[in-house]
Design a protein around this motif. Structure first.
Motif, PDB file in Angstrom:
ATOM      1  N   CYS A 165       0.819  -1.220   0.000  1.00 28.03           N
ATOM      2  CA  CYS A 165       0.000   0.000   0.000  1.00 28.03           C
ATOM      3  C   CYS A 165       0.850   1.265   0.000  1.00 28.03           C
ATOM      4  N   LYS A 221       0.355   3.741  -3.076  1.00 34.78           N
ATOM      5  CA  LYS A 221      -0.015   5.130  -2.791  1.00 34.78           C
ATOM      6  C   LYS A 221       0.930   6.080  -3.500  1.00 34.78           C
ATOM      7  N   THR A 273      -6.037   0.928  -3.933  1.00 34.19           N
ATOM      8  CA  THR A 273      -5.688  -0.430  -3.517  1.00 34.19           C
ATOM      9  C   THR A 273      -6.654  -0.985  -2.484  1.00 34.19           C
ATOM     10  N   HIS A 281      -5.273   2.049   1.582  1.00 32.55           N
ATOM     11  CA  HIS A 281      -4.631   3.321   1.881  1.00 32.55           C
ATOM     12  C   HIS A 281      -5.181   3.970   3.147  1.00 32.55           C
ATOM     13  N   ASP A 283     -10.206  -0.456   1.965  1.00 31.59           N
ATOM     14  CA  ASP A 283      -9.311   0.464   1.253  1.00 31.59           C
ATOM     15  C   ASP A 283      -7.953   0.418   1.949  1.00 31.59           C
TER      16      ASP A 283
END
Length: 294
Positions: free
Chosen positions: A205, A209, A215, A254, A252
């Motif tokens: 991640c 990012k 992601t 992130h 999620d």
């Protein structure tokens, strides 16, 4: 009782089982899990459904020996039975609710670390069956610990294999491969789905990012009870409290607080080791050294 139709040792501590469970097979979707129990007093263990056959009424699970209960499971043979199976549980992958025409316009890459290949496979297979091709990065510490490569190659557009020690495929970790695909080969991805050890998902991640790739991660590694009652899989996702088993297991990536997730994952490590030691030593197990009894 739920009969085991196939019991196979994959690699290392990883095992595969095909189990007769018609109701679960009829209802489950990629991304969901089930709970199995051995014996009336057995531990309830959540397992991601790695595959299913609605016509045959079977589901496939892939698991890794981490404690006493999974150690007992590893010795089951074809014809043996689980006492209970409950499922499907959890929410299906968001892919299932996305219009197919939209998915066909979306460039998707999966990152599968170690036993994470098992929950990745049904999603890639589902996409393939609906005419959507996705790439997969498959990683493990070494060649002997890779699983499901052949299965994934049958349903993925491309499978990029890497091992930490370079014994097979490219040498490096999964994030190295992703950066190479994007930065050196000019690949573009609209969505990443990363599943594997929590530490791997954390760094995946961080990488996605930086690459601006939305992601999704599956937090099934931290589940214990699987029903939301024990609270062991509590997560912080953004500014909200979530439970992996009832609100997920996908989130999620992130927004997930991975440091907290890893801390919670370690809280039962000592108990698992003690239970496994007691199982291995049997009647000779004393619960500690003689000095502890003084």
């Amino acid at each position: 009782m739920y009969k085991i139709l196939k019991a196979e040792h994959l690699v290392g501590k990883d095992f595969l089982m095909v189990v007769e469970a018609p109701y679960v097979a009829k209802k489950c979707e990629p991304g969901q899990f089930m709970i199995a129990r051995l014996g009336e007093l057995g531990e309830r263990i959540p397992f991601t459904i790695a595959d299913y056959d609605r016509e045959a009424g079977t589901i496939t699970i892939v698991f890794q020996v981490v404690g006493a209960s999974t150690e007992k499971m590893s010795h089951l043979k074809t014809g043996d039975e689980f006492t209970d199976i409950v499922g499907p549980l959890g929410k299906p992958s968001d892919l299932i609710a996305t219009p197919i025409e939209e998915l066909k316009k979306t460039s998707i890459i999966f990152i599968a670390g170690g036993v994470g290949a098992a929950p990745v496979y049904p999603q890639v297979k589902w996409l393939h069956e609906h005419g959507v091709e996705a790439d997969v990065i498959l990683g493990a510490r070494n060649k002997d610990l890779l699983i499901m490569e052949d299965d994934l190659r049958k349903v993925a557009a491309n499978v990029y294999v890497c091992t930490d020690d370079g014994s097979y495929g490219d040498k490096g970790v999964v994030t190295d491969i992703l950066k190479k695909l994007v930065n050196e080969q000019g690949k573009h991805y609209d969505k990443c789905i990363a599943i594997g050890p929590v530490i791997m998902m954390k760094f995946a991640c961080l990488t996605t990012k930086a690459l601006n790739i939305p992601t999704v991660v599956s937090m099934n590694p931290i589940m214990i009870d699987g029903t939301g009652m024990c609270g062991a899989c509590r997560l912080i996702v953004g500014d909200e409290v979530k439970f992996a088993c009832v609100d997920g297991p996908e989130f999620d990536g992130h927004l997930v607080d991975f440091d907290l997730a890893m801390k919670r994952q370690r809280q039962y490590t000592d108990e698992e080791h003690r239970a496994l030691l007691e199982l291995e030593e049997g009647a000779t197990h004393s619960g500690g050294c003689e000095a502890d009894k003084r």
